[in-house]
Design a protein around this motif. Structure first.
Motif, short mmCIF file in Angstrom:
data_model
loop_
_atom_site.label_atom_id
_atom_site.label_comp_id
_atom_site.label_asym_id
_atom_site.label_seq_id
_atom_site.Cartn_x
_atom_site.Cartn_y
_atom_site.Cartn_z
N VAL A 2 6.90 -22.88 6.49
CA VAL A 2 8.29 -23.77 6.04
C VAL A 2 7.88 -25.27 6.56
CG1 VAL A 2 10.73 -24.31 6.13
CG2 VAL A 2 9.58 -21.93 6.47
N MET A 3 8.07 -26.13 5.51
CA MET A 3 7.92 -27.46 5.82
C MET A 3 8.77 -27.95 6.96
SD MET A 3 5.54 -28.91 3.75
CE MET A 3 6.11 -30.69 3.37
N GLU A 4 8.31 -28.87 7.85
CA GLU A 4 8.97 -29.08 8.97
C GLU A 4 10.07 -30.08 8.76
OE1 GLU A 4 6.69 -29.81 12.32
OE2 GLU A 4 6.12 -27.74 12.41
N SER A 5 9.90 -30.88 7.78
CA SER A 5 10.87 -32.01 7.32
C SER A 5 11.77 -31.61 6.27
CB SER A 5 10.05 -33.26 6.95
OG SER A 5 9.43 -32.88 5.71
N THR A 6 12.94 -32.05 6.23
CA THR A 6 13.90 -31.99 5.13
C THR A 6 13.26 -32.40 3.94
OG1 THR A 6 15.32 -34.05 5.59
CG2 THR A 6 15.86 -32.07 6.68
N MET A 7 13.73 -32.01 2.73
CA MET A 7 13.53 -32.55 1.32
C MET A 7 13.90 -33.80 1.11
SD MET A 7 11.69 -30.22 -0.02
CE MET A 7 11.57 -30.50 -1.71
N THR A 8 12.91 -34.57 0.79
CA THR A 8 13.28 -35.89 0.17
C THR A 8 13.47 -36.17 -1.16
OG1 THR A 8 11.80 -36.66 1.79
CG2 THR A 8 12.43 -38.37 0.22
N ALA A 9 14.83 -36.92 -1.48
CA ALA A 9 15.03 -37.16 -2.84
C ALA A 9 13.96 -37.65 -3.72
CB ALA A 9 16.33 -38.26 -2.73
N GLN A 10 13.83 -36.84 -4.83
CA GLN A 10 12.98 -37.22 -6.01
C GLN A 10 13.63 -37.88 -6.65
OE1 GLN A 10 11.88 -33.23 -7.08
NE2 GLN A 10 11.53 -32.52 -4.91
N ALA A 11 12.68 -38.95 -7.82
CA ALA A 11 13.34 -39.55 -8.49
C ALA A 11 12.00 -39.92 -9.44
CB ALA A 11 14.04 -40.97 -8.04
N ALA A 12 12.38 -40.02 -10.98
CA ALA A 12 11.30 -40.48 -11.80
C ALA A 12 11.02 -42.19 -11.64
CB ALA A 12 11.61 -40.29 -13.27
N PRO A 13 9.82 -42.73 -11.77
CA PRO A 13 9.38 -43.82 -11.56
C PRO A 13 10.15 -44.78 -12.61
CG PRO A 13 7.73 -42.88 -12.75
CD PRO A 13 8.85 -41.76 -12.42
N ALA A 14 10.66 -46.06 -12.01
CA ALA A 14 11.05 -47.20 -12.92
C ALA A 14 10.29 -47.25 -14.21
CB ALA A 14 11.31 -48.45 -12.11
N GLN A 15 11.07 -47.59 -15.31
CA GLN A 15 10.30 -47.82 -16.60
C GLN A 15 9.42 -49.22 -16.37
OE1 GLN A 15 10.17 -45.91 -19.26
NE2 GLN A 15 11.09 -44.52 -18.14
N ASP A 16 9.87 -49.98 -15.56
CA ASP A 16 8.99 -51.39 -15.33
C ASP A 16 8.06 -51.24 -14.35
OD1 ASP A 16 10.98 -51.09 -13.52
OD2 ASP A 16 11.68 -53.45 -13.81
N ALA A 17 7.81 -50.31 -13.44
CA ALA A 17 6.92 -49.91 -12.47
C ALA A 17 5.72 -50.51 -13.16
CB ALA A 17 6.92 -48.61 -12.04
N PRO A 18 4.75 -51.15 -12.17
CA PRO A 18 3.39 -51.72 -12.69
C PRO A 18 2.43 -50.59 -12.81
CG PRO A 18 3.70 -52.13 -10.11
CD PRO A 18 5.22 -51.65 -10.81
N THR A 19 1.55 -50.91 -13.72
CA THR A 19 0.46 -49.94 -14.06
C THR A 19 -0.32 -49.90 -12.77
OG1 THR A 19 0.58 -50.35 -16.29
CG2 THR A 19 -1.41 -49.73 -15.52
N LEU A 20 -0.50 -48.64 -12.38
CA LEU A 20 -1.57 -48.58 -11.22
C LEU A 20 -2.96 -48.04 -11.80
CD1 LEU A 20 -1.98 -48.32 -8.06
CD2 LEU A 20 -1.39 -45.88 -8.49
N ILE A 21 -3.03 -47.35 -12.75
CA ILE A 21 -4.35 -46.83 -13.31
C ILE A 21 -4.47 -47.07 -14.86
CG2 ILE A 21 -5.79 -44.90 -13.88
CD1 ILE A 21 -4.36 -43.24 -11.45
N ARG A 22 -5.54 -47.73 -15.35
CA ARG A 22 -5.76 -47.94 -16.79
C ARG A 22 -7.11 -47.45 -17.17
NH1 ARG A 22 -3.53 -53.34 -18.87
NH2 ARG A 22 -1.73 -51.84 -18.80
N MET A 23 -7.24 -46.81 -18.08
CA MET A 23 -8.33 -46.02 -18.68
C MET A 23 -8.62 -46.65 -20.27
SD MET A 23 -7.94 -42.18 -17.35
CE MET A 23 -9.94 -41.74 -17.51
N GLU A 24 -9.50 -47.13 -20.62
CA GLU A 24 -9.64 -47.86 -21.75
C GLU A 24 -11.10 -47.43 -22.60
OE1 GLU A 24 -7.64 -52.12 -22.07
OE2 GLU A 24 -9.04 -52.15 -20.32
N GLY A 25 -10.88 -46.90 -23.45
CA GLY A 25 -12.11 -46.24 -23.99
C GLY A 25 -13.05 -45.48 -23.22
N VAL A 26 -12.68 -44.70 -22.46
CA VAL A 26 -13.46 -44.03 -21.18
C VAL A 26 -14.20 -42.83 -21.96
CG1 VAL A 26 -13.55 -42.92 -19.08
CG2 VAL A 26 -12.03 -44.94 -19.37
#
Length: 268
Positions: A2-26
């Motif tokens: 069993v995980m020792e910590s309590t569950m953390t609230a999950q949420a979808a990312p904001a629509q305006d969140a910055p791009t972290l990964i970009r794949m172009e013509g790979v």
């Protein structure tokens, strides 16, 4: 386990969140001439949980390893947090392989210590981070155990702790639960969602399972084989937080239907 910590609230990312990964013509062509990936274009935002879904041989793992800098790119460009893979961005990436790849002669503590030791950190300086990582996956009491003393699910938790101990922004997971029984797999799905929320990670998760991809993800990237390429990208609206109750909801059933239909199109 069993995980020792309590569950953390999950949420979808904001629509305006910055791009972290970009794949172009790979593209990726291996030395034997096999084209594993061709002309892959994809943006992944900070904080997303994205699954790569598709049949064997569709380039899912190859794409993941190129993002990590473990495989070279034959054509195109990938940037991770503004850097080419492996050139300034490696400290921001944790990688979990399908097999836990633990050192059998080393304790759980020493296995998790490995990436920090390779960076020149002393055992004393690393201790707090190692203990924190093990606690986050429910293994605080197993620091002195050896891999032979652990179940398959516990070994995978050690592998996840080892990936988290560097405190990455990006967690890459290559079919990590494929060899586990369904009960353990479901539990680890929930634990990974908790870690994603608690550590504010961006996660890319490779899987063959429609049901697993829908349960975990904010988006599913459906890939087709021969050569590997993006066939469809399915946004999964709502559905967070994900709990076992979600598996029985109409939303989950409908999302599974949509993703299954997208996967079926790749077989035509």
């Amino acid at each position: 386990m069993v995980m020792e910590s309590t569950m953390t609230a999950q949420a979808a990312p904001a629509q305006d969140a910055p791009t972290l990964i970009r794949m172009e013509g790979v593209s990726k062509r291996f030395a034997n001439g096999t084209v594993a990936v061709r002309d892959m274009n994809l943006d992944i935002r900070e904080g997303e949980f994205v699954s790569f879904l598709g049949p064997s041989g569709c380039g899912k793992s190859t794409a993941l390893k190129m993002i990590a800098g473990l495989l070279s790119i034959s054509a195109g460009e990938i940037t991770v947090n503004g850097h080419p893979p492996g050139k300034g961005a490696e400290q921001d990436i944790g990688f979990v392989f399908q097999d836990p790849t633990l050192m059998p002669w080393a304790t759980v503590f020493e296995n998790v210590f490995l990436p920090l030791r390779l960076r020149g950190m002393s055992r004393a300086d690393a201790r707090d981070r190692i203990e924190e990582a093990l606690a986050s996956v429910g293994l605080a009491k197993f620091t002195n155990a050896y891999p032979r003393e652990l179940s398959g699910g516990m070994k995978m938790r050690v592998s996840i702790a080892r990936a988290l101990v560097t405190r990455p922004k990006l967690l890459l997971m290559d079919e990590p639960f494929a060899a586990l029984d369904e009960i353990t797999r479901f539990k680890l799905n929930n634990d990974v969602l908790d870690l994603w929320a608690r550590h504010k990670l961006t996660v890319i998760f490779v899987t063959h399972s429609v049901f697993e991809s829908v349960y975990l993800s904010s988006r599913v990237v459906v890939m087709a084989a021969r050569p590997g390429r993006v066939s469809d990208v399915v946004d999964l609206p709502g559905g967070y937080p994900r709990t076992e109750a979600y598996r029985t909801t109409p939303d989950y059933a409908e999302n599974c239907r949509v993703v299954s239909a997208a996967l079926e199109e790749t077989m035509k």
